[in-house]
Design a protein around this motif. Structure first.
Motif, PDB file in Angstrom:
ATOM      1  N   ARG A   1     -53.110  25.840  18.770  1.00 32.92           N
ATOM      2  CA  ARG A   1     -54.392  25.747  18.072  1.00 32.92           C
ATOM      3  C   ARG A   1     -54.502  26.923  16.837  1.00 32.92           C
ATOM      4  NH1 ARG A   1     -55.031  28.509  22.743  1.00 32.92           N
ATOM      5  NH2 ARG A   1     -56.239  30.277  22.773  1.00 32.92           N
ATOM      6  N   GLY A   2     -53.591  27.903  16.915  1.00 31.57           N
ATOM      7  CA  GLY A   2     -53.748  29.006  15.933  1.00 31.57           C
ATOM      8  C   GLY A   2     -53.137  28.596  14.833  1.00 31.57           C
ATOM      9  N   THR A   3     -52.341  27.565  14.575  1.00 31.40           N
ATOM     10  CA  THR A   3     -51.492  27.325  13.566  1.00 31.40           C
ATOM     11  C   THR A   3     -52.331  26.166  12.663  1.00 31.40           C
ATOM     12  OG1 THR A   3     -49.606  28.348  14.215  1.00 31.40           O
ATOM     13  CG2 THR A   3     -49.246  26.651  12.523  1.00 31.40           C
ATOM     14  N   PRO A   4     -52.639  26.211  11.360  1.00 32.05           N
ATOM     15  CA  PRO A   4     -53.033  25.080  10.662  1.00 32.05           C
ATOM     16  C   PRO A   4     -51.979  24.092  10.559  1.00 32.05           C
ATOM     17  CG  PRO A   4     -53.562  27.215   9.420  1.00 32.05           C
ATOM     18  CD  PRO A   4     -52.630  27.389  10.384  1.00 32.05           C
ATOM     19  N   GLN A   5     -52.409  22.954  10.871  1.00 36.10           N
ATOM     20  CA  GLN A   5     -51.472  21.777  10.985  1.00 36.10           C
ATOM     21  C   GLN A   5     -51.051  21.092   9.393  1.00 36.10           C
ATOM     22  OE1 GLN A   5     -49.796  21.169  13.864  1.00 36.10           O
ATOM     23  NE2 GLN A   5     -50.839  22.987  14.435  1.00 36.10           N
ATOM     24  N   ARG A   6     -50.289  21.593   8.765  1.00 37.93           N
ATOM     25  CA  ARG A   6     -49.958  21.182   7.460  1.00 37.93           C
ATOM     26  C   ARG A   6     -49.072  19.991   7.382  1.00 37.93           C
ATOM     27  NH1 ARG A   6     -47.825  26.566   4.776  1.00 37.93           N
ATOM     28  NH2 ARG A   6     -46.678  24.998   3.644  1.00 37.93           N
ATOM     29  N   ALA A   7     -49.402  19.082   6.365  1.00 44.33           N
ATOM     30  CA  ALA A   7     -48.754  17.800   6.524  1.00 44.33           C
ATOM     31  C   ALA A   7     -47.292  18.151   6.037  1.00 44.33           C
ATOM     32  CB  ALA A   7     -49.186  16.936   5.333  1.00 44.33           C
ATOM     33  N   ASP A   8     -46.902  18.889   5.109  1.00 41.46           N
ATOM     34  CA  ASP A   8     -45.753  19.330   4.751  1.00 41.46           C
ATOM     35  C   ASP A   8     -44.704  19.636   5.827  1.00 41.46           C
ATOM     36  OD1 ASP A   8     -47.303  21.712   5.064  1.00 41.46           O
ATOM     37  OD2 ASP A   8     -45.938  22.607   3.086  1.00 41.46           O
ATOM     38  N   PHE A   9     -45.266  20.586   6.667  1.00 42.26           N
ATOM     39  CA  PHE A   9     -44.331  20.881   7.832  1.00 42.26           C
ATOM     40  C   PHE A   9     -43.878  19.757   8.616  1.00 42.26           C
ATOM     41  CE2 PHE A   9     -46.225  25.454   8.247  1.00 42.26           C
ATOM     42  CZ  PHE A   9     -45.080  26.059   7.379  1.00 42.26           C
ATOM     43  N   HIS A  10     -44.922  18.723   8.858  1.00 40.41           N
ATOM     44  CA  HIS A  10     -44.790  17.572   9.487  1.00 40.41           C
ATOM     45  C   HIS A  10     -43.702  16.834   8.828  1.00 40.41           C
ATOM     46  CE1 HIS A  10     -48.581  17.532  12.332  1.00 40.41           C
ATOM     47  NE2 HIS A  10     -48.156  18.821  11.818  1.00 40.41           N
ATOM     48  N   GLN A  11     -43.777  16.753   7.510  1.00 41.65           N
ATOM     49  CA  GLN A  11     -42.844  15.917   6.932  1.00 41.65           C
ATOM     50  C   GLN A  11     -41.352  16.304   6.793  1.00 41.65           C
ATOM     51  OE1 GLN A  11     -44.652  16.059   2.952  1.00 41.65           O
ATOM     52  NE2 GLN A  11     -46.456  14.494   3.329  1.00 41.65           N
ATOM     53  N   VAL A  12     -41.288  17.949   6.761  1.00 40.13           N
ATOM     54  CA  VAL A  12     -40.094  18.404   6.830  1.00 40.13           C
ATOM     55  C   VAL A  12     -39.462  18.146   8.265  1.00 40.13           C
ATOM     56  CG1 VAL A  12     -38.813  20.643   7.257  1.00 40.13           C
ATOM     57  CG2 VAL A  12     -40.452  20.207   5.265  1.00 40.13           C
ATOM     58  N   VAL A  13     -40.155  18.401   9.241  1.00 43.90           N
ATOM     59  CA  VAL A  13     -39.563  18.058  10.692  1.00 43.90           C
ATOM     60  C   VAL A  13     -38.819  16.455  10.692  1.00 43.90           C
ATOM     61  CG1 VAL A  13     -40.215  17.924  13.069  1.00 43.90           C
ATOM     62  CG2 VAL A  13     -41.141  19.734  11.536  1.00 43.90           C
ATOM     63  N   ASN A  14     -39.849  15.809  10.369  1.00 39.40           N
ATOM     64  CA  ASN A  14     -39.615  14.356  10.249  1.00 39.40           C
ATOM     65  C   ASN A  14     -38.330  13.910   9.585  1.00 39.40           C
ATOM     66  OD1 ASN A  14     -41.675  13.234  12.027  1.00 39.40           O
ATOM     67  ND2 ASN A  14     -43.100  13.065  10.363  1.00 39.40           N
ATOM     68  N   ARG A  15     -37.956  14.614   8.461  1.00 42.11           N
ATOM     69  CA  ARG A  15     -36.881  14.374   7.595  1.00 42.11           C
ATOM     70  C   ARG A  15     -35.694  14.870   8.211  1.00 42.11           C
ATOM     71  NH1 ARG A  15     -38.464  16.619   3.030  1.00 42.11           N
ATOM     72  NH2 ARG A  15     -37.446  18.685   3.488  1.00 42.11           N
ATOM     73  N   GLU A  16     -35.732  16.182   8.934  1.00 40.77           N
ATOM     74  CA  GLU A  16     -34.412  16.686   9.728  1.00 40.77           C
ATOM     75  C   GLU A  16     -34.250  15.890  10.963  1.00 40.77           C
ATOM     76  OE1 GLU A  16     -33.070  20.004   8.701  1.00 40.77           O
ATOM     77  OE2 GLU A  16     -33.894  18.911   7.183  1.00 40.77           O
TER      78      GLU A  16
END
Length: 299
Positions: free
Chosen positions: A273-288
């Motif tokens: 909960r302490g980390t803002p859930q940024r869309a770009d992080f999710h995109q990077v993870v999905n790409r990897e």
């Protein structure tokens, strides 16, 4: 032949088919000067066969048929390691393909830290992104025993890469099952021997969905409480102990409630909960993850 810079150790006990992609995510790393130690802890599934199916010469497999537990195997990896740096990983998780490169660069540039941890992305068993958890800083050279007791070191155990000499000075307690990292940090802090660095990117993809098991979570909390009572009660102030015990009892109570409601996975949201859930992080993870899953070559 170049001296091996990094030893990556994966102890395994019945990780199932997830194990294959975990190994792939290491062998596809952008940094290649490493050995990968796969250490069997008496598996009864097909995981040893999976390990043996890889022909990459950097892979070294050890199996003695015994079930000694994770702390003992982590200590064994340190003894087997040839690398200057030692990284660890759980056998059913995945990592970003530049994880090792980034951690090596960090340790090369920051001689004042003993180990470097990274951010985590929690994923489902099917590799769907759930949420991200990032450390709040880049370094902490002043971690205290209180940080260890309260669990606020921000070191994500499975993500670490440490200097070999630090690992040799700080071995795991073989009896600290389900809390081997918790006790490791505290033991190191008692000696004033823990200086941590952090990479604020989600470079480790944690199948946290399968780890949120009621009995396992409750046992971990109770073991933490037990070790403070038995081993460290005279090393911390009454106020810190009181705060810790209240916190543990609250965590146990909340876990019981979530279990009864069938909402154990909500613990993941609480942890992240302490980390803002940024869309770009999710995109990077999905790409990897996509790169790992789509690779069909021989390794």
């Amino acid at each position: 032949m170049n001296q091996i810079k990094v030893t990556i150790g994966i102890p395994f006990y019945n990780p199932g088919e997830y194990f294959r992609e975990s190994i792939k995510s290491i062998l596809l790393q952008t940094y290649d000067n490493f050995e990968l130690i796969l250490l069997d802890d008496g598996s009864s599934d097909e995981s040893l066969t999976i390990a043996q199916s890889f022909s990459d010469p950097r892979v070294k497999i050890f199996s003695d048929g015994k079930n000694l537990g994770l702390p003992a195997r982590l200590n064994q990896i340190v003894q087997l390691a040839s690398g200057e740096y030692i990284a660890r990983m759980d056998a059913d998780d995945l990592v970003a393909l530049n994880r090792i490169e980034k951690q090596v660069e960090f340790l090369n540039l920051n001689h004042d830290v003993d180990l470097v941890s990274t951010g985590i992305c929690s994923i489902t068993n099917a590799c769907n992104v759930m949420s991200v958890r990032l450390p709040s800083r880049v370094k902490n050279l002043n971690l205290t025993l209180n940080d260890g007791i309260k669990g606020t070191t921000e070191i994500a155990h499975a993500t670490i890469m440490a200097r070999r000499e630090w690992c040799l000075r700080n071995s795991y307690d073989g009896n600290a099952k389900l809390m081997e990292d918790y006790q490791l940090w505290i033991d190191a802090l008692v000696k004033g021997d823990l200086k941590a660095g952090y990479i604020r990117e989600p470079l480790y993809f944690y199948r946290e969905e399968s780890s949120i098991q009621f009995d396992k979570v409750i046992s971990a909390y109770k073991n933490q409480r037990k070790v403070i009572i038995e081993k460290y009660k005279n090393k911390v102030s009454f106020k810190v102990k009181l705060t810790f015990f209240i916190s543990i009892e609250l965590k146990i109570f909340i876990t019981h409630i979530l279990h009864k409601l069938g909402l154990m996975n909500k613990l993941i949201s609480v942890r992240n909960r302490g980390t803002p859930q940024r869309a770009d992080f999710h995109q990077v993870v999905n790409r990897e993850i996509g790169k790992i899953k789509s690779f069909e070559g021989q390794l």
